[in-house]
Design a protein around this motif. Sequence first.
Motif, PDB file in Angstrom:
ATOM      1  N   ALA A  32       5.592  -1.625   7.226  1.00  0.00           N
ATOM      2  CA  ALA A  32       5.777  -0.186   7.437  1.00  0.00           C
ATOM      3  C   ALA A  32       5.954   0.548   6.118  1.00  0.00           C
ATOM      4  O   ALA A  32       5.365   1.619   5.896  1.00  0.00           O
ATOM      5  CB  ALA A  32       6.980   0.064   8.345  1.00  0.00           C
ATOM      6  N   THR A  33       6.755  -0.013   5.212  1.00  0.00           N
ATOM      7  CA  THR A  33       6.994   0.629   3.915  1.00  0.00           C
ATOM      8  C   THR A  33       5.717   0.646   3.076  1.00  0.00           C
ATOM      9  O   THR A  33       5.419   1.635   2.393  1.00  0.00           O
ATOM     10  CB  THR A  33       8.111  -0.096   3.144  1.00  0.00           C
ATOM     11  N   ALA A  34       4.962  -0.447   3.120  1.00  0.00           N
ATOM     12  CA  ALA A  34       3.711  -0.523   2.366  1.00  0.00           C
ATOM     13  C   ALA A  34       2.729   0.549   2.835  1.00  0.00           C
ATOM     14  O   ALA A  34       2.089   1.227   2.020  1.00  0.00           O
ATOM     15  CB  ALA A  34       3.091  -1.905   2.517  1.00  0.00           C
ATOM     16  N   VAL A  35       2.607   0.710   4.133  1.00  0.00           N
ATOM     17  CA  VAL A  35       1.689   1.702   4.692  1.00  0.00           C
ATOM     18  C   VAL A  35       2.103   3.111   4.296  1.00  0.00           C
ATOM     19  O   VAL A  35       1.263   3.949   3.913  1.00  0.00           O
ATOM     20  CB  VAL A  35       1.628   1.566   6.237  1.00  0.00           C
ATOM     21  N   GLN A  36       3.390   3.411   4.359  1.00  0.00           N
ATOM     22  CA  GLN A  36       3.878   4.734   3.973  1.00  0.00           C
ATOM     23  C   GLN A  36       3.587   5.033   2.506  1.00  0.00           C
ATOM     24  O   GLN A  36       3.207   6.153   2.151  1.00  0.00           O
ATOM     25  CB  GLN A  36       5.386   4.820   4.242  1.00  0.00           C
ATOM     26  N   ASN A  37       3.739   4.015   1.654  1.00  0.00           N
ATOM     27  CA  ASN A  37       3.465   4.201   0.232  1.00  0.00           C
ATOM     28  C   ASN A  37       1.983   4.403  -0.042  1.00  0.00           C
ATOM     29  O   ASN A  37       1.607   5.163  -0.942  1.00  0.00           O
ATOM     30  CB  ASN A  37       3.997   3.010  -0.565  1.00  0.00           C
ATOM     31  N   ALA A  38       1.131   3.732   0.731  1.00  0.00           N
ATOM     32  CA  ALA A  38      -0.317   3.925   0.573  1.00  0.00           C
ATOM     33  C   ALA A  38      -0.716   5.321   1.023  1.00  0.00           C
ATOM     34  O   ALA A  38      -1.512   5.999   0.365  1.00  0.00           O
ATOM     35  CB  ALA A  38      -1.075   2.873   1.376  1.00  0.00           C
TER      36      ALA A  38
ATOM     37  N   GLN B  83      -4.565  -1.157  -7.036  1.00  0.00           N
ATOM     38  CA  GLN B  83      -3.214  -1.614  -6.746  1.00  0.00           C
ATOM     39  C   GLN B  83      -3.030  -1.555  -5.239  1.00  0.00           C
ATOM     40  O   GLN B  83      -3.118  -0.500  -4.635  1.00  0.00           O
ATOM     41  CB  GLN B  83      -2.196  -0.712  -7.444  1.00  0.00           C
ATOM     42  N   MET B  84      -2.776  -2.706  -4.628  1.00  0.00           N
ATOM     43  CA  MET B  84      -2.670  -2.792  -3.176  1.00  0.00           C
ATOM     44  C   MET B  84      -1.271  -3.222  -2.768  1.00  0.00           C
ATOM     45  O   MET B  84      -0.520  -3.806  -3.548  1.00  0.00           O
ATOM     46  CB  MET B  84      -3.676  -3.811  -2.638  1.00  0.00           C
ATOM     47  N   GLY B  85      -0.941  -2.961  -1.514  1.00  0.00           N
ATOM     48  CA  GLY B  85       0.358  -3.366  -0.992  1.00  0.00           C
ATOM     49  C   GLY B  85       0.212  -4.254   0.225  1.00  0.00           C
ATOM     50  O   GLY B  85      -0.778  -4.201   0.955  1.00  0.00           O
ATOM     51  N   GLY B  86       1.217  -5.097   0.419  1.00  0.00           N
ATOM     52  CA  GLY B  86       1.291  -5.920   1.622  1.00  0.00           C
ATOM     53  C   GLY B  86       2.719  -5.900   2.097  1.00  0.00           C
ATOM     54  O   GLY B  86       3.473  -4.994   1.774  1.00  0.00           O
ATOM     55  N   SER B  87       3.133  -6.897   2.855  1.00  0.00           N
ATOM     56  CA  SER B  87       4.539  -6.992   3.193  1.00  0.00           C
ATOM     57  C   SER B  87       5.198  -7.848   2.120  1.00  0.00           C
ATOM     58  O   SER B  87       4.799  -7.811   0.965  1.00  0.00           O
ATOM     59  CB  SER B  87       4.712  -7.541   4.610  1.00  0.00           C
ATOM     60  N   SER B  88       6.187  -8.671   2.457  1.00  0.00           N
ATOM     61  CA  SER B  88       6.947  -9.362   1.417  1.00  0.00           C
ATOM     62  C   SER B  88       6.137 -10.448   0.716  1.00  0.00           C
ATOM     63  O   SER B  88       5.065 -10.848   1.176  1.00  0.00           O
ATOM     64  CB  SER B  88       8.212  -9.972   2.026  1.00  0.00           C
ATOM     65  N   ASN B  89       6.664 -10.934  -0.391  1.00  0.00           N
ATOM     66  CA  ASN B  89       5.992 -11.941  -1.203  1.00  0.00           C
ATOM     67  C   ASN B  89       5.621 -13.174  -0.378  1.00  0.00           C
ATOM     68  O   ASN B  89       6.460 -13.757   0.314  1.00  0.00           O
ATOM     69  CB  ASN B  89       6.896 -12.352  -2.368  1.00  0.00           C
ATOM     70  N   ALA B  90       4.347 -13.584  -0.459  1.00  0.00           N
ATOM     71  CA  ALA B  90       3.811 -14.743   0.267  1.00  0.00           C
ATOM     72  C   ALA B  90       3.879 -14.586   1.782  1.00  0.00           C
ATOM     73  O   ALA B  90       3.810 -15.556   2.517  1.00  0.00           O
ATOM     74  CB  ALA B  90       4.518 -16.032  -0.157  1.00  0.00           C
ATOM     75  N   SER B  91       4.003 -13.338   2.246  1.00  0.00           N
ATOM     76  CA  SER B  91       3.950 -13.078   3.682  1.00  0.00           C
ATOM     77  C   SER B  91       2.495 -12.974   4.113  1.00  0.00           C
ATOM     78  O   SER B  91       1.576 -13.051   3.298  1.00  0.00           O
ATOM     79  CB  SER B  91       4.683 -11.773   4.008  1.00  0.00           C
ATOM     80  N   VAL B  92       2.275 -12.764   5.392  1.00  0.00           N
ATOM     81  CA  VAL B  92       0.912 -12.775   5.933  1.00  0.00           C
ATOM     82  C   VAL B  92       0.013 -11.748   5.250  1.00  0.00           C
ATOM     83  O   VAL B  92      -1.132 -12.042   4.897  1.00  0.00           O
ATOM     84  CB  VAL B  92       0.936 -12.555   7.463  1.00  0.00           C
TER      85      VAL B  92
END
Length: 312
Positions: A182-188, A147-156
Amino acid sequence: MKKLVALMVALTMVLGLASVASAAEYPSKGISVICPWGAGGGTDAVLRAFCEAMGKDLGVTLTVDNRTGGGGIIGHQAIADAEPDGYTIGMITFELSTYKHLGTSELTYEDYEPLCRVNTDAAAITVNAEWAKANNITDLAGFIEVQMGGSSNASVWHIAGGYLMNAADIELQMVTYQEGAATAVQNAASGFIQGVTVSLGEARNFIESGHLICLGVMDDQRNSLFPDVPTCKEQGYDIAYATQRGMAVPKGIDPAIKERLQAACAAAVEDPDFVTFMNNGGYTIAYQNAEEYTAFLAQSLTDVGEAMESLG
């Protein structure tokens, strides 16, 4: 009738002289700079450093105004809708090339007067250190369904996950964050998700603290800040993918004011403090002037649309 015509001519001349005077005195006060993404992310960090450098050349304070939401649309729209007086400008990002293809907004680069491209940053595959150790993962070859994270939907950084899935022939459950990376990184780092496909600059603090480890960079060469991290290509995965960030102003701005801002941008990318910040943060300076950046954005609108279509 003749008096009315004469009055209109006189008024036009007065307004014209006022515009010239305004441009000559610009800037006479602080400038608001809209950031479409949240505080703490890569765009916010690069923009704040760039504003400091621009302020030295312009002689006024540039204040960052984070307008988040809608996958960057709210902030991008605010830049386009601002009064074209030079006192509200903004940073536009990769996502501007996606909105029209997604049908979420009609905004494109044509809704702005681009000033310059500031930087580009390659995506990187960075995972939670404890999770990687528990699963004996040290490189991309050992990468499994996660399960991976990125920024918003269809963002870079969301699209970066699609590139990774195609190249490595794996399935990822991409979790998106409307606020940005930033939020994605904190959650990872906290273990809520297993990893992120953001830039090294955005994940740097958690990599250095040992909470995250980077498995590979989606670039043609290694990042100077993390020279021991191999590229994806070195590991047999043909992926090269990056974001871009640049400065823009609303349409209709006085050409003289735009020229002054362009000069400040050109000076800012060479400012020693800005260069040091970018180097220390692992962010790549990739300056283009207004003409070059406009051509780049036009091509990007086409290329990104094709990439999104191929990724579904």
